[in-house]
Design a protein around this motif. Sequence first.
Motif, PDB file in Angstrom:
ATOM      1  N   GLU A  56       0.826  -1.207   0.000  1.00 38.43           N
ATOM      2  CA  GLU A  56       0.000   0.000   0.000  1.00 38.43           C
ATOM      3  C   GLU A  56       0.862   1.259   0.000  1.00 38.43           C
ATOM      4  O   GLU A  56       1.992   1.259   0.459  1.00 38.43           O
ATOM      5  N   TRP A  57       0.307   2.328  -0.534  1.00 37.85           N
ATOM      6  CA  TRP A  57       0.959   3.635  -0.487  1.00 37.85           C
ATOM      7  C   TRP A  57       0.741   4.234   0.884  1.00 37.85           C
ATOM      8  O   TRP A  57      -0.371   4.203   1.412  1.00 37.85           O
ATOM      9  N   THR A  58       1.793   4.748   1.473  1.00 42.10           N
ATOM     10  CA  THR A  58       1.694   5.358   2.799  1.00 42.10           C
ATOM     11  C   THR A  58       2.298   6.754   2.791  1.00 42.10           C
ATOM     12  O   THR A  58       3.175   7.065   1.987  1.00 42.10           O
ATOM     13  N   ASP A  59       1.780   7.567   3.689  1.00 39.15           N
ATOM     14  CA  ASP A  59       2.265   8.937   3.839  1.00 39.15           C
ATOM     15  C   ASP A  59       3.577   8.956   4.614  1.00 39.15           C
ATOM     16  O   ASP A  59       3.954   7.966   5.246  1.00 39.15           O
ATOM     17  N   SER A  60       4.234  10.097   4.596  1.00 40.15           N
ATOM     18  CA  SER A  60       5.417  10.358   5.408  1.00 40.15           C
ATOM     19  C   SER A  60       5.190  11.648   6.187  1.00 40.15           C
ATOM     20  O   SER A  60       4.642  12.600   5.642  1.00 40.15           O
TER      21      SER A  60
END
Length: 103
Positions: A56-60
């Motif tokens: 999955e794409w995750t924020d930083s």
Amino acid sequence: VAEACVRLIDALFADLKMHRVFVDIDPRNGPSLRVAERLGFTREGRLRENFFCNGEWTDSLILGVLDHEWTEHAGSESTSTTLNNSSLFPGAECFGAAGFGLS
């Protein structure tokens, strides 16, 4: 782990004369966020869907500290009291998830 982080950041500012150090942390990693904030880092921004992790794409979240802030923070608090709290480090992987970046 905390003592090593303090020594590394001290060296970056004192020996390498860096002006700014930042960390890039997964927002779901509460323990790493708390450690960075206890070390005097300030939340600077959020990068949406910045990296792909576990399918999955995750924020930083980006947190940073400037050289003069590091000096002020070190002088205003007892580093040993702040950093030897074992509840901050439920496991080494918690802080290890945060990557250091230099600028």
